[in-house]
Design an enzyme around this catalytic site. Structure first.
Site, PDB file in Angstrom:
ATOM      1  N   GLU A  60     -14.593  -2.437   4.675  1.00  0.00           N
ATOM      2  CA  GLU A  60     -14.818  -3.769   5.212  1.00  0.00           C
ATOM      3  C   GLU A  60     -14.051  -3.454   6.603  1.00  0.00           C
ATOM      4  O   GLU A  60     -12.856  -3.601   6.859  1.00  0.00           O
ATOM      5  CB  GLU A  60     -14.085  -5.008   4.518  1.00  0.00           C
ATOM      6  CG  GLU A  60     -14.314  -6.246   4.986  1.00  0.00           C
ATOM      7  CD  GLU A  60     -15.738  -6.309   5.479  1.00  0.00           C
ATOM      8  OE1 GLU A  60     -15.659  -6.334   6.728  1.00  0.00           O
ATOM      9  OE2 GLU A  60     -16.738  -6.056   4.717  1.00  0.00           O
ATOM     10  N   ASN A  84      -5.798   7.132  16.565  1.00  0.00           N
ATOM     11  CA  ASN A  84      -6.953   6.830  17.317  1.00  0.00           C
ATOM     12  C   ASN A  84      -7.349   8.440  17.750  1.00  0.00           C
ATOM     13  O   ASN A  84      -8.721   8.524  17.639  1.00  0.00           O
ATOM     14  CB  ASN A  84      -6.473   6.178  18.730  1.00  0.00           C
ATOM     15  CG  ASN A  84      -6.653   4.690  18.493  1.00  0.00           C
ATOM     16  OD1 ASN A  84      -6.556   4.054  17.246  1.00  0.00           O
ATOM     17  ND2 ASN A  84      -6.861   3.949  19.574  1.00  0.00           N
ATOM     18  N   GLU A  85      -6.544   9.253  17.583  1.00  0.00           N
ATOM     19  CA  GLU A  85      -6.822  10.741  17.822  1.00  0.00           C
ATOM     20  C   GLU A  85      -7.793  11.174  16.538  1.00  0.00           C
ATOM     21  O   GLU A  85      -8.563  12.149  16.687  1.00  0.00           O
ATOM     22  CB  GLU A  85      -5.750  11.480  17.918  1.00  0.00           C
ATOM     23  CG  GLU A  85      -5.083  11.484  19.497  1.00  0.00           C
ATOM     24  CD  GLU A  85      -4.275  10.295  19.504  1.00  0.00           C
ATOM     25  OE1 GLU A  85      -3.750   9.514  18.413  1.00  0.00           O
ATOM     26  OE2 GLU A  85      -4.248   9.596  20.791  1.00  0.00           O
ATOM     27  N   GLN A  97       0.768  -1.244  -0.073  1.00  0.00           N
ATOM     28  CA  GLN A  97      -0.248   0.020   0.124  1.00  0.00           C
ATOM     29  C   GLN A  97       0.864   1.236  -0.223  1.00  0.00           C
ATOM     30  O   GLN A  97       1.673   1.415   0.989  1.00  0.00           O
ATOM     31  CB  GLN A  97      -0.855  -0.071   1.345  1.00  0.00           C
ATOM     32  CG  GLN A  97      -1.659   1.357   1.542  1.00  0.00           C
ATOM     33  CD  GLN A  97      -2.473   1.168   2.773  1.00  0.00           C
ATOM     34  OE1 GLN A  97      -2.034   0.599   3.754  1.00  0.00           O
ATOM     35  NE2 GLN A  97      -3.789   1.961   2.637  1.00  0.00           N
ATOM     36  N   GLY A  98       0.524   2.132  -0.883  1.00  0.00           N
ATOM     37  CA  GLY A  98       1.407   3.451  -0.980  1.00  0.00           C
ATOM     38  C   GLY A  98       0.392   4.546  -0.707  1.00  0.00           C
ATOM     39  O   GLY A  98      -0.010   5.342  -1.562  1.00  0.00           O
ATOM     40  N   TYR A  99       0.125   4.955   0.672  1.00  0.00           N
ATOM     41  CA  TYR A  99      -0.528   6.243   0.938  1.00  0.00           C
ATOM     42  C   TYR A  99       0.238   7.061   1.649  1.00  0.00           C
ATOM     43  O   TYR A  99       0.303   8.041   1.243  1.00  0.00           O
ATOM     44  CB  TYR A  99      -1.625   5.676   1.939  1.00  0.00           C
ATOM     45  CG  TYR A  99      -2.959   4.878   1.340  1.00  0.00           C
ATOM     46  CD1 TYR A  99      -2.967   4.504   0.130  1.00  0.00           C
ATOM     47  CD2 TYR A  99      -4.141   4.816   2.147  1.00  0.00           C
ATOM     48  CE1 TYR A  99      -4.123   3.875  -0.671  1.00  0.00           C
ATOM     49  CE2 TYR A  99      -5.450   4.586   1.380  1.00  0.00           C
ATOM     50  CZ  TYR A  99      -5.204   3.768   0.047  1.00  0.00           C
ATOM     51  OH  TYR A  99      -6.514   3.444  -0.465  1.00  0.00           O
ATOM     52  N   SER A 100       0.721   6.706   2.915  1.00  0.00           N
ATOM     53  CA  SER A 100       1.419   7.718   3.603  1.00  0.00           C
ATOM     54  C   SER A 100       2.626   8.336   3.019  1.00  0.00           C
ATOM     55  O   SER A 100       3.238   7.493   2.157  1.00  0.00           O
ATOM     56  CB  SER A 100       1.907   7.205   4.932  1.00  0.00           C
ATOM     57  OG  SER A 100       0.801   6.791   5.790  1.00  0.00           O
TER      58      SER A 100
END
Lengths: 398, 375
Positions: free
Chosen positions: A244, A384-385, A126-129
């Site tokens: 999902e 979580n923030e 996955q290439g997101y961040s």
């Protein structure tokens, strides 16, 4: 109001249990028995065994080769997998890019990519961040510039889990700098073997290589690898995140881990101190059980809505926050049980079938590395923030 | 697996909501609380008509065969109105105990009378600060042939002052407990009545050589310990349902208040530090609700979960969630949160008192830990 399984669901449970008891590949059971992590080969063996059983596309509709399982069946599957301590399913292909392709991809893409995702023949990452786009993901800068039949991609992706195993990467890339920043993002599939792609390891606190940085330098990507429309990548990515959420809380695995902790308290293995009379520790154990039991019922409430055809209620939004909090509480308990036997750093005893050094109690040297590594769970997938910001906005409306 | 309410449960919820919305706004509730009896006899008769007083009883005694799930549905809704009527004491504690322990004639006489709204009964059972262990009581019952002499002190008996009958738990030997029906008018019974911190009513009951007939013992002489333990679990579900209803209402009130209240030229709901506190409340409310479902389902179905453990898990979770939700609601209402004029403060009071009823968070955590240590 009940939590009973139907006759068919009970039969299904038996079938799944029997699969995990009798049908796992030998490379997997050998490593499970020895308490070893999966290596790339055994991980692929495991996912291919699921594929051969017809169980690889757990969340996929039948028309794309998926199981078509109900929410309850998925719940049963994950419970049985956890009970058998089966490996996790690496999510990037099967749970992430697969659903995006069958939902937003064209027919050619579906035919080209879906079969190899389902059979785990191709490993996806996955290439997101990016280094400067974490919680504020929409500010990502990796650029894809149209040049004839290709995009030319330049930029850096980071925290790429198991990128060093991957054949392909799905990326959010910037195709436009004008307008809203979310609207200039596109969803692009990139062959990791393309010239200009470099993968560099990031070593995490457990001393291991799990995540990577992926550099793109003038990488040519054919335009047919664009999923859906240019500028819609953010929408697809968000759908992927909410598509999902079953098993997002990791309840089944946490239940199994709590059972293991209680087992060690009741029958301390050699080296594990008898801690059952320590009421401070016991309070943490029971508090964790209380939270986990409540969380399981939160998950069941969501399953019940989904399986009766309703949208999950607002309670679904707490699964990630609570699930990860419980996971980290369990990590702390294992650390406590390990005591001073948690000090040695011998990662090879969890990788090598014949390590030069094998310390007992076997679990103990892994307690701290796991604890260090698992601080990630409240950070990844939207910290979580950030989850709280989302709940504040979408559920509470403030 | 299905968490949806049945049609009957939906009807129960609707009728309870209608009652609270029509007859139980905050001002009306405060007036009732300040009245002599502290509740409305008229409402009580309406409860009888609506079938609520018969909810958990068997069909043959005029009951509706309701399980812990129906009890939960009713109590959650009534709890939102900060109900003052002695439902918990008469129906949940006393009625259930008579049903579990009573002989045929006791059941047909008393369950019918309770269901019809004709009689109220109070349970004078626990004696220690934590109402979790009935075996620690010291009230004695000396049985002499056809008569029984009771001596002891029962602190904080809910609604004893309005009861037509008291159910007194007493030791008949070192390890045997009987429950005796004692009229509050019986010679030797003293009732020191008072209001409670949450606007309700309770009393200390003293029994000084009170003589009743041996027929006054519920059942046929069996030890009442298990039956009381099981009724305690029902009571935990009832007050926990009340607490969940209250917590949800307090969360909504807090969100609404922060949207309206302006400081620094903007609604305080814009401040992230307050948003996250409200999300923490929300998470606790949802977890508390899930735990309540676990408890109600476990008590209703034979799913292998021990009733005492289920009750302890529920009460522990409700206790910690109530503290966070209650305290945060008051905090975010600022000074208004600590005034008598706002309902939020009264919900906070009730939540706090619910934690003390039938074992607090700490008492139930202790029970869970000890059970695990003994396993």
């Amino acid at each position: 109001m009940n939590t009973d399984f139907t006759e068919q669901e009970l039969a299904f449970q038996n079938e799944v249990r029997s699969f995990f008891e009798n049908e796992l590949p030998e490379s997997v059971t050998r490593r499970l028995k020895a308490g070893l992590r999966m290596d790339k080969a055994s991980q692929v063996d495991y996912q291919q065994a699921l594929y051969e059983k017809g169980w690889a596309g757990i969340n996929w509709p039948v028309e794309y080769g998926g199981t078509g399982w109900s929410a309850t069946q998925r719940y049963i599957f994950f419970n049985e997998a956890a009970r058998a301590k089966a490996p996790r399913i690496i999510p990037f292909g099967l749970n992430m890019v697969g659903p995006v392709i069958y939902t937003f991809g064209n027919d050619e893409q579906k035919q080209r990519f879906l079969p190899d995702i389902l059979s785990s023949k191709v490993w996806w990452c996955q290439g997101y961040s990016e280094p400067n786009a974490g919680s504020d993901l929409a500010s990502l800068k990796t650029k894809a510039v149209r040049d004839g039949d290709n995009y030319i991609v330049n930029g850096v992706k980071t925290w790429t889990t198991l990128g060093h195993y991957a054949d392909w990467i799905f990326c959010l890339v910037r195709t436009s700098d004008t307008g809203k920043k979310q609207e200039g993002i596109s969803f692009l599939l990139i062959d990791m073997n393309s010239p200009g792609v470099t993968v560099k390891p990031i070593i995490t606190l457990d001393g291991r290589r799990e995540v990577n940085e992926v550099f793109f330098e003038d990488v040519k990507v054919p335009v047919e690898n664009l999923v859906g429309e240019e500028g819609k990548g953010w929408t697809y990515g968000k759908v992927l995140l909410t598509h999902e959420r079953s098993n997002i809380a990791g309840v089944a695995t946490s239940k199994q881990r709590l059972t293991d902790i209680k087992g060690m308290l009741n029958n301390p293995p050699a080296g594990v101190p008898p801690l059952k009379d320590n009421s401070v520790l016991m309070q943490r154990v029971m508090q964790t059980e209380v939270e986990l039991t409540a969380l399981e019922y939160t998950e069941l409430r969501v399953l019940s809505s989904v399986s009766t055809g309703k949208a999950p209620g607002p309670e679904s939004s707490i699964l990630k926050i609570k699930g990860t909090e419980v996971q980290q509480a369990l990590d702390e308990l294992f650390l406590e049980l390990a005591g001073i036997y948690g000090l040695p750093f011998v990662p090879e005893q969890y990788d090598d079938e014949d390590p030069s050094l094998k310390l007992e109690p076997f679990f103990a040297p892994n307690a701290a590395p796991h604890y260090y590594n698992n601080r990630k769970v409240t950070i990844y997938g939207g910290t979580n923030e950030i989850q709280k910001n989302i709940i504040a906005k979408q559920v509470l409306g403030v | 697996m299905d968490f949806a309410l049945t049609d009957i449960q939906e009807m129960l919820k609707d009728s309870a909501s209608k009652f609270i919305n029509n007859a139980y706004d905050f001002d009306a509730r405060q007036k009732l609380s300040a009245s002599d009896t502290g509740y409305s006899e008229e409402h009580w008769q309406l409860f009888a008509e609506l079938g609520w007083l018969a909810l958990p009883f068997e069909d043959q005694y005029g009951g509706l065969d309701g399980t812990a799930v129906e009890l939960m549905v009713l109590m959650e809704t009534l709890g939102k109105g900060l109900l003052l009527e002695p439902y918990l004491s008469t129906v949940v504690l006393s009625g259930n105990l008579i049903q579990r322990l009573g002989n045929e004639s006791q059941k047909s006489e008393w369950l019918t009378a309770i269901a019809g709204g004709e009689k109220k009964v109070a349970f004078a059972g626990f004696e220690t600060a934590s109402q979790t262990d009935i075996t620690s009581i010291t009230t004695r019952a000396e049985i002499n042939g056809d008569s029984v002499k009771l001596t002891g002190k029962k602190p904080v008996v809910l609604h004893a002052q309005s009861a037509d009958m008291l159910l007194v738990a007493a030791k008949t030997s070192d390890d045997d407990i009987g429950v005796f029906m004692v009229s509050p008018k019986e010679s030797g019974v003293t009732i020191a009545a008072y209001p409670t911190n949450d606007g309700g009513r309770a009393a200390d009951v003293t029994l000084n050589n009170v003589t009743v007939s041996a027929d006054a013992r519920l059942g046929e002489g069996e030890n009442a310990t298990d039956a009381i333990g099981r009724v305690l679990a029902d009571a935990v579900i009832a007050v926990s349902a009340e607490a969940v209803g209250l917590m949800e209402k307090m969360l909504n009130a807090t969100v609404e208040y922060t949207r309206v209240r302006k400081q620094f030229d903007m609604p305080i709901a814009r401040f992230q530090v307050l948003q996250h506190k409200m999300v923490d409340m929300f998470v606790e409310v949802e977890q508390a609700r899930s735990m309540l479902y676990y408890g109600a389902i476990s008590l209703s179905a034979d799913n292998g979960v021990d009733a005492a453990k289920a009750a302890s898990m529920v009460k522990a979770k409700i206790g910690s969630a109530s503290r966070l939700v209650g305290q945060t609601a008051v905090q975010l209402h600022g000074g208004m949160g600590v005034t008598e004029e706002l309902d939020v403060g009264h919900m906070f009071k009730r939540l706090t008192m619910i934690n003390t009823l039938f074992g607090s968070h700490d008492a139930h955590m202790d029970a869970l830990i000890k059970a695990e240590q003994a396993a």
